[in-house]
Every structure is written in structure tokens, then in C-alpha cells.
Design a protein around this motif. Structure first.
Motif, PDB file in Angstrom:
ATOM      1  N   MET A 270       0.793  -1.218   0.000  1.00 37.89           N
ATOM      2  CA  MET A 270       0.000   0.000   0.000  1.00 37.89           C
ATOM      3  C   MET A 270       0.832   1.278   0.000  1.00 37.89           C
ATOM      4  SD  MET A 270      -3.306  -0.840   0.214  1.00 37.89           S
ATOM      5  CE  MET A 270      -2.794  -1.923  -1.109  1.00 37.89           C
ATOM      6  N   ILE A 271       1.908   1.261   0.771  1.00 43.43           N
ATOM      7  CA  ILE A 271       2.620   2.507   1.049  1.00 43.43           C
ATOM      8  C   ILE A 271       3.820   2.707   0.144  1.00 43.43           C
ATOM      9  CG2 ILE A 271       3.834   3.800   2.854  1.00 43.43           C
ATOM     10  CD1 ILE A 271       2.030   2.191   4.879  1.00 43.43           C
ATOM     11  N   PHE A 272       4.576   1.644  -0.087  1.00 39.06           N
ATOM     12  CA  PHE A 272       5.779   1.767  -0.910  1.00 39.06           C
ATOM     13  C   PHE A 272       5.465   1.436  -2.363  1.00 39.06           C
ATOM     14  CE2 PHE A 272       7.476   1.426   3.323  1.00 39.06           C
ATOM     15  CZ  PHE A 272       8.583   2.261   3.312  1.00 39.06           C
ATOM     16  N   ARG A 273       4.598   2.228  -2.948  1.00 37.60           N
ATOM     17  CA  ARG A 273       4.264   2.088  -4.358  1.00 37.60           C
ATOM     18  C   ARG A 273       4.911   3.231  -5.123  1.00 37.60           C
ATOM     19  NH1 ARG A 273       0.536  -1.087  -6.361  1.00 37.60           N
ATOM     20  NH2 ARG A 273       0.110   0.392  -8.022  1.00 37.60           N
ATOM     21  N   GLY A 274       5.647   2.906  -6.176  1.00 37.70           N
ATOM     22  CA  GLY A 274       6.304   3.965  -6.928  1.00 37.70           C
ATOM     23  C   GLY A 274       7.306   4.688  -6.059  1.00 37.70           C
ATOM     24  N   SER A 275       7.113   5.979  -5.889  1.00 34.47           N
ATOM     25  CA  SER A 275       8.047   6.790  -5.100  1.00 34.47           C
ATOM     26  C   SER A 275       7.567   6.982  -3.671  1.00 34.47           C
ATOM     27  CB  SER A 275       8.228   8.164  -5.760  1.00 34.47           C
ATOM     28  OG  SER A 275       6.978   8.829  -5.868  1.00 34.47           O
ATOM     29  N   GLY A 276       6.521   6.230  -3.270  1.00 30.23           N
ATOM     30  CA  GLY A 276       5.994   6.387  -1.924  1.00 30.23           C
ATOM     31  C   GLY A 276       6.982   5.955  -0.858  1.00 30.23           C
ATOM     32  N   GLY A 277       6.922   6.577   0.307  1.00 30.40           N
ATOM     33  CA  GLY A 277       7.805   6.246   1.420  1.00 30.40           C
ATOM     34  C   GLY A 277       7.051   6.333   2.726  1.00 30.40           C
TER      35      GLY A 277
END
Length: 345
Positions: A270-277
């Protein structure tokens, strides 16, 4: 976007399997906008796995230039006795599902099963054609796609129609890619086995990992998936912000345990998708605040017990609120639909 970039999007987490990758590469080389399908039963309240994780994966397909279809399988829902097997209730809840997926997957086309059958006069002759190539034993082995046992000796006759109908749906929608959670793998493998016998197009099959429930897995068993029928096993779309935080706070998350850890899996998916951190706030005496831009580093720190379960849960809970709240606030849940779902659960 080149072919390999498209493949990377399709393979991005939570994708677990592509059957086969070589076929997918060749498909992208010859078709700029292949047709995709995912079929969904209409059942309980939508949750983090059934709407958000699935919806984000559908959006990966759309970003790769794929023509996506979400098939709301109302007839299959009836056959499988979901929502009490009540057609009126199924119809009402279908509207809720349609609204939800339009909100999360705006580029996808939504098709109702009943509309497909009404508008396609050749469907039932195709259904009969595929059943001619399916043995009873082979059909029984696919019943797990319905959450049924293949050893059930008292299975109702209608339920045996479910697998060939799902295969006929795939053909009727003329799709190049079939997509579902790993629990639907058997029907896709059946289609890939039987379709050549009737000279139908054989689709690439893509399966994503199911989001696990929040409870501790039973000893010597696979972790259960997030369930619509168990309010304690998952995060639901209509949970309040505080309920989301509390559920994550109570989730199984043993210190240093990475395997089958639902909180880590939610972070990864859910959270670390693409550039998510993700930012973790903690007192200086426990290492101070820390930011993670890559999931691999988060998992490594957790495995080495550099990150405490309480701190992980707090951060994941806050991030989930940010993901769910904007969708929840736009997703209307009619009182009649709410009551109908609660009555059938």
C-alpha cells in the motif's frame, strides 16, 4: 513507454505470477492496448484488499496502456449463495461496488455479468461448447475458486456451472489478459488448457498476492486472506480513522518476524508504491525519527530488530488513514445497502 517498462508495471507488487512472461512480452510487441479482465463476486463490505490493493493493481495495468475491464459477477454471486442468494440485494450491492471501483479505477470499464449475458446472444452456446471439454473431476478441482471444497459430495448442481461460466466470460469479453488473486488461479489454468481445444484465444494469466488478514496465522498453515465476513481480520473502507489505527495496533506483528507479517505486507503493497515512502516517529532515546524511501530497507531494519513493532504499527496506521480517508469520504454507502450487507453476513 517501451515494452519492458510496461512489463515492469504489470509485474509490480502485489503481482506474484505471470503465465507466461514471454507471452506477455510478445503481446505488448504486437498489441498497443491489449484487453484485460478481472472478475469479482458481489459480497460484503469492501476492504483494503478487495478494493484498494486490487484497484491499485488494476491501475498499474491501465498505466501500461492496457484496456481494463472490471467484471461484476452478479450471476456468480447468486450461484455461490453470497448475500443470501437474493437477486434484489445483489443488484443493490452491485451499485455500491460499481461506485467504489469507478472512484478507485477511473480508467477501467465496469461490466455487469447480467448485461453481458443479455447483450451477447451467443454466450450460452459458447458456454455449452466449453462444458463439452470439461470433465466432472476437472470441474470439481476448480471449486476452490468459490471458496468451496473439491471433495464436497453434496455440492449443488448450480455451483458446477460456476467454473465453465467464468471461462465463458473470459471468451465473451475477448480478453488478452486475465487477472485475479492467487485464489482464482485454477480457473485461469483451466481456460489456458481448454481454449486451444475450441480454437479460442488463449489469454496471459496474471495473479496477485492476496493481502493477508491481521490475525496471527495458525501454526503450520498459510496466512488467511483479508476477509469481508470477519470485521477483525481486515481494514474496511468505512472504518473511521481511529478504527484503522486501532486495528493496525492490534494486528499480529511479532518483533523481527518478516514472514507472513500483515503489517509489513500492507506497508510493502500500500505505502511503498512507486516513489511512496514512510516516516517513523519515535523518541530520541529509541533512535529518533527515521524516514524510509525503500521497502527493502524497512524490512531489513525490522528483521534486525532496529525497528520496534509499535513504531512500525504507528507509522503504517497513519499512512493507511491517508490512503483510505479520501476514498471513504467520497464513497457513498446507502443505508439500505449497509443494512442488506449486514443482514447477509
Amino acid at each position: 513507454m517501451d515494452v519492458l517498462e510496461k512489463v515492469d508495471l504489470v509485474e509490480r507488487s502485489p503481482t506474484q505470477e505471470v503465465v507466461t512472461r514471454d507471452e506477455l512480452v510478445e503481446l505488448f510487441k504486437t498489441n498497443q492496448s491489449p484487453k484485460h479482465y478481472i472478475g469479482l463476486e458481489i459480497s460484503g463490505f469492501l476492504h483494503l484488499g478487495s478494493l484498494i490493493s486490487t484497484g491499485f493493481k488494476i491501475n498499474d495495468f491501465a498505466s501500461a496502456g492496457i484496456d481494463c475491464t472490471i467484471f461484476l459477477a452478479d450471476w456468480h454471486t447468486l450461484i455461490n449463495d453470497k448475500l443470501g442468494g437474493n437477486p434484489d440485494v445483489i443488484s443493490k450491492v452491485s451499485e455500491y461496488y460499481r461506485d467504489a471501483f469507478r472512484l478507485v479505477c477511473p480508467e477501467a470499464r465496469i461490466v455487469m455479468g447480467s448485461d453481458l449475458y443479455r447483450e451477447n446472444p451467443g454466450y450460452w452456446s459458447e458456454f455449452v461448447e466449453i462444458t463439452r471439454h470439461m470433465s466432472l473431476a476437472r470441474t470439481m478441482r476448480t471449486l476452490t475458486i468459490m471458496g468451496r471444497s473439491e471433495d464436497d459430495k453434496k455440492i449443488g448442481l448450480a455451483k458446477l456451472l460456476y467454473p465453465p461460466m467464468q471461462a465463458a466470460d473470459i471468451h465473451a469479453l475477448d480478453v488478452d489478459i486475465v487477472h485475479a488473486g492467487m485464489d482464482q488461479r485454477k480457473i485461469h489454468m483451466l481456460a489456458r488448457e481448454v481454449f486451444p481445444k475450441v480454437k479460442w484465444k488463449v489469454p496471459v494469466a496474471i495473479h496477485h498476492k492476496l493481502l493477508p488478514g491481521l490475525s496471527r496465522p495458525a501454526a503450520d498453515s498459510q496466512p488467511g486472506k483479508m476477509s469481508k465476513s470477519d470485521s477483525n481480520s481486515g481494514i474496511f473502507m468505512h472504518d473511521t480513522d481511529d478504527a484503522i489505527r486501532k486495528k493496525i495496533g492490534k494486528a499480529w506483528c511479532e518483533e523481527g518476524a518478516v514472514q507472513d507479517n500483515p503489517v509489513l505486507e500492507i506497508a510493502r503493497t500500500m505505502i511503498f508504491r512507486g516513489s511512496g515512502g514512510m516516516n517513523v516517529e519515535r523518541p530520541e532515546k529509541f533512535g529518533g525519527n527515521i524516514s524510509y524511501s525503500e521497502y527493502a530497507r524497512l524490512e531489513k531494519d525490522y528483521a534486525q530488530k532496529r525497528l520496534h513493532p509499535g513504531d512500525l504499527k504507528q507509522a503504517v496506521g497513519e499512512c493507511l488513514v491517508d490512503v483510505i480517508a479520501p476514498i471513504r469520504d467520497k464513497l457513498r454507502l446507502d443505508g439500505d445497502i449497509d443494512a442488506a450487507i449486514k443482514k447477509s453476513c
